[in-house]
Design a protein around this motif. Structure first.
Motif, short mmCIF file in Angstrom:
data_model
loop_
_atom_site.label_atom_id
_atom_site.label_comp_id
_atom_site.label_asym_id
_atom_site.label_seq_id
_atom_site.Cartn_x
_atom_site.Cartn_y
_atom_site.Cartn_z
N GLY A 183 0.83 -1.19 0.00
CA GLY A 183 0.00 0.00 0.00
C GLY A 183 0.86 1.24 0.00
N VAL A 184 0.23 2.39 0.13
CA VAL A 184 0.95 3.66 0.23
C VAL A 184 1.28 3.91 1.69
CG1 VAL A 184 0.85 6.15 -0.17
CG2 VAL A 184 -0.24 4.59 -1.79
N ASP A 185 2.55 3.98 2.01
CA ASP A 185 2.97 4.18 3.40
C ASP A 185 2.69 5.62 3.82
OD1 ASP A 185 3.95 1.58 3.60
OD2 ASP A 185 5.90 2.16 2.78
N CYS A 186 1.99 5.75 4.94
CA CYS A 186 1.59 7.06 5.43
C CYS A 186 1.95 7.22 6.90
CB CYS A 186 0.07 7.25 5.29
SG CYS A 186 -0.55 7.19 3.61
N GLY A 187 2.02 8.47 7.33
CA GLY A 187 2.14 8.76 8.75
C GLY A 187 0.81 8.57 9.44
N SER A 188 0.77 8.84 10.72
CA SER A 188 -0.46 8.63 11.48
C SER A 188 -1.58 9.58 11.04
CB SER A 188 -0.19 8.81 12.98
OG SER A 188 0.29 10.12 13.25
N ASP A 189 -1.23 10.68 10.36
CA ASP A 189 -2.25 11.61 9.86
C ASP A 189 -2.70 11.25 8.45
OD1 ASP A 189 0.10 12.27 8.54
OD2 ASP A 189 -0.31 14.42 8.55
N CYS A 190 -2.20 10.13 7.90
CA CYS A 190 -2.53 9.64 6.56
C CYS A 190 -1.83 10.41 5.44
CB CYS A 190 -4.04 9.61 6.29
SG CYS A 190 -4.95 8.65 7.51
N VAL B 146 0.02 0.16 15.77
CA VAL B 146 0.40 -0.78 14.72
C VAL B 146 0.15 -0.14 13.36
CG1 VAL B 146 -1.89 -1.87 14.58
CG2 VAL B 146 0.15 -3.18 13.93
N SER B 147 0.98 -0.50 12.39
CA SER B 147 0.75 -0.08 11.01
C SER B 147 -0.30 -0.98 10.40
CB SER B 147 2.06 -0.18 10.22
OG SER B 147 1.83 0.07 8.85
N MET B 148 -1.33 -0.40 9.83
CA MET B 148 -2.43 -1.21 9.31
C MET B 148 -2.94 -0.69 7.98
SD MET B 148 -5.62 -0.15 11.86
CE MET B 148 -4.84 -0.86 13.32
N ARG B 149 -3.48 -1.60 7.20
CA ARG B 149 -4.19 -1.26 5.96
C ARG B 149 -5.53 -1.97 6.05
NH1 ARG B 149 -4.98 -3.33 1.00
NH2 ARG B 149 -3.64 -5.14 1.36
N ILE B 150 -6.61 -1.21 6.00
CA ILE B 150 -7.94 -1.74 6.29
C ILE B 150 -8.79 -1.73 5.03
CG2 ILE B 150 -10.03 -1.43 7.65
CD1 ILE B 150 -7.66 -2.20 9.32
N ALA C 78 1.36 10.92 2.97
CA ALA C 78 2.45 10.12 2.40
C ALA C 78 3.67 10.98 2.13
CB ALA C 78 1.97 9.47 1.10
N GLU C 79 3.45 12.19 1.68
CA GLU C 79 4.48 13.21 1.51
C GLU C 79 3.78 14.55 1.68
OE1 GLU C 79 6.85 13.15 -2.01
OE2 GLU C 79 7.72 11.17 -1.62
N GLU C 80 4.55 15.61 1.62
CA GLU C 80 3.95 16.94 1.77
C GLU C 80 2.86 17.14 0.72
OE1 GLU C 80 3.22 20.79 3.13
OE2 GLU C 80 4.36 19.16 4.03
N GLY C 81 1.63 17.38 1.19
CA GLY C 81 0.51 17.65 0.29
C GLY C 81 -0.09 16.41 -0.35
N ILE C 82 0.37 15.22 0.01
CA ILE C 82 -0.15 13.97 -0.58
C ILE C 82 -0.67 13.07 0.53
CG2 ILE C 82 0.40 11.92 -1.94
CD1 ILE C 82 2.63 13.49 -3.26
N TYR C 83 -1.88 12.56 0.35
CA TYR C 83 -2.52 11.71 1.33
C TYR C 83 -3.06 10.45 0.64
CZ TYR C 83 -2.58 16.04 4.06
OH TYR C 83 -2.22 17.19 4.72
N ALA C 84 -3.31 9.42 1.44
CA ALA C 84 -3.94 8.21 0.93
C ALA C 84 -5.10 7.83 1.84
CB ALA C 84 -2.94 7.06 0.82
N ARG D 190 -1.76 2.55 3.93
CA ARG D 190 -1.18 1.91 5.12
C ARG D 190 -0.67 3.02 6.03
NH1 ARG D 190 0.42 -2.51 7.45
NH2 ARG D 190 -0.40 -3.83 5.78
N TRP D 191 -1.22 3.07 7.23
CA TRP D 191 -0.84 4.15 8.13
C TRP D 191 -0.68 3.59 9.55
CZ3 TRP D 191 -5.64 2.41 8.24
CH2 TRP D 191 -6.43 2.59 9.37
N HIS D 192 -0.02 4.36 10.39
CA HIS D 192 0.18 3.95 11.78
C HIS D 192 -1.00 4.42 12.61
CE1 HIS D 192 1.72 4.17 15.94
NE2 HIS D 192 2.29 3.02 15.60
N ASN D 193 -1.75 3.45 13.16
CA ASN D 193 -2.90 3.77 14.00
C ASN D 193 -2.43 3.79 15.46
OD1 ASN D 193 -5.24 3.78 15.57
ND2 ASN D 193 -6.38 2.52 14.11
N PRO D 194 -2.35 4.97 16.07
CA PRO D 194 -1.80 5.04 17.42
C PRO D 194 -2.68 4.37 18.47
CG PRO D 194 -2.65 7.18 16.73
CD PRO D 194 -2.68 6.30 15.53
#
Length: 404
Positions: free
Chosen positions: A265-272, A294-298, A274-280, A286-290
């Motif tokens: 998947g697209v690796d993202c931070g906890s805010d979803c 855990v890193s999860m893709r749902i 992926a890079e500056e100005g890019i979200y998934a 795939r993002w870190h759910n605090p």
């Protein structure tokens, strides 16, 4: 990233299913005034996917019934639609997306919502009578094929495979369901509940083949058409229709040449982001759910919508607030609706605290480490809501057991 920039920025959304549509709606509902462009590879207007393997496959809904919104809804929101042309490349340096027709579109903010594709076996692609089910066109084709089939082999013992098998039996076909785990839905719900689901299918007349011996060795083909399936165990099953439900793959091929990190998947931070100005958002993210650390893709319908709303708010507010949901999903197995809250994968223990599927009421709770991380229920809506609250507060397992 300034608030005014977020409010006026051109937002390009690649992926026109639930996540993409919900992102566009959330942006407008929260005051976004800039241009929004929604890109979708399929020619159809956005539609809902969960009914494809349930009500639509069964014939209870028509193709027109699964549309996500009225035909003029997106135009009324001043969203530019580009359907029937997929994205083929992303250049983060020039902030452009290249499309299959050779055109490019620029963005200031980008939302990736391309979802997943059905996993296929390339050597089977040219064999008649072999199908996958992910898109509306595939669902309609499978529906027609089932109605004309005498015996159907469904390969895959997960949620999609079990739902397809249940519908195929309801439509009058003989059904063989093959899953490589020891029990149906084992990787998602655990062995104890998986065995109950298996019992439900067997009681209705479905033939199950489970465990390593359920691995398909080869197809028997005559005149380009499948006529049977040979399993690793040597068992041979005649079939005039084979449906593959062997999982999915994040639709990220168009991103391979970009600078984005792609790990299932697209690796993202906890805010979803992926890079500056890019979200998934949705199945591809795939993002870190605090909440669960855990890193999860749902791959759940409700997550696509909730995550899209979260990303819209991040674009407009310019902050990095984490996305920390309690995931929710459901599955229809014949007349039984299984509902779940939490993150069940990789759990250490599952405890059935009430009932079973045969009784039409069942509650099971899940432990990871020392924490309650999930609940599954059938016919127990009020209790399910209460247990969801306990999951959200990360209740200690011993306290959860004492409540049961």
């Amino acid at each position: 990233m300034s608030r005014s920039g977020g409010m006026d920025a051109k937002v390009v959304i690649v992926g026109a299913s639930a996540g993409g549509v919900s992102a566009a709606e959330a942006l407008r509902a929260r005051g976004h005034a800039g241009p929004i462009e929604l890109i979708g590879a399929e020619k159809h207007a956005p539609y809902d996917r969960p009914p494809l393997s349930k009500q639509l496959l069964k014939g209870e809904l028509l193709a027109s019934d699964v549309a996500l919104r009225a035909s003029n809804h997106l135009q009324d929101l001043d969203v530019t639609e580009r359907f029937g042309v997929g994205a083929t490349a992303l250049d983060t340096r020039t902030r452009t997306v290249t499309l299959a027709d050779g055109t490019q579109t620029d963005y200031e903010r980008l939302i990736i919502a391309t979802g997943v594709s059905a996993r296929r076996l390339p050597s089977w692609n040219s064999v008649g009578g072999v199908y996958t089910l992910r898109t509306l066109d595939e669902a309609l084709a499978v529906q027609a094929a089932i109605r004309g089939a005498k015996r159907v082999v469904v390969v895959g013992g997960g949620f999609l495979g079990t739902e397809i098998a249940a519908v195929a039996l309801t439509l009058g076909a003989e059904v063989v369901l093959a899953g490589k785990a020891s029990a149906l839905l084992e990787s998602s719900l655990g062995t104890a509940i998986g065995e109950q689901v298996a019992g439900l299918h067997i009681s209705r007349g479905i033939q199950l083949i489970t465990g390593p011996s359920a691995t398909v060795h080869q197809l028997q083909v005559q005149d380009g058409q499948v006529t049977g399936v040979e399993f690793r165990s040597g068992e041979f099953v005649q079939a005039d229709l084979v449906i593959l439900a062997i999982g999915s793959e994040p639709a990220v091929d168009w991103l391979r040449s970009s600078t984005l990190s792609l790990t299932d998947g697209v690796d993202c931070g906890s805010d979803c982001s992926a890079e500056e100005g890019i979200y998934a958002v949705g199945d591809v993210a795939r993002w870190h759910n605090p909440l669960f650390d855990v890193s999860m893709r749902i791959e759940h319908r409700t997550n696509a919508t909730d995550q899209a709303i979260h990303v819209a708010e991040r674009i407009l507010d310019g902050d990095t607030t984490a996305y920390a949901p309690v995931p929710y999903f459901w599955s229809d197995q014949f007349e039984v609706k299984i509902q779940a809250h939490g993150y069940l994968r990789g759990h250490d223990e599952v405890k059935i605290i009430e009932g079973n599927l045969d009784e039409g009421r069942m509650i099971a709770i899940y432990r990871t480490g020392r924490t309650l991380t999930g609940v599954v229920a059938v016919g127990a809506a009020k209790a399910l809501r209460e247990w969801r609250g306990h999951v959200a507060t990360k209740m200690d397992w011993q306290d959860a057991v004492s409540l049961s």
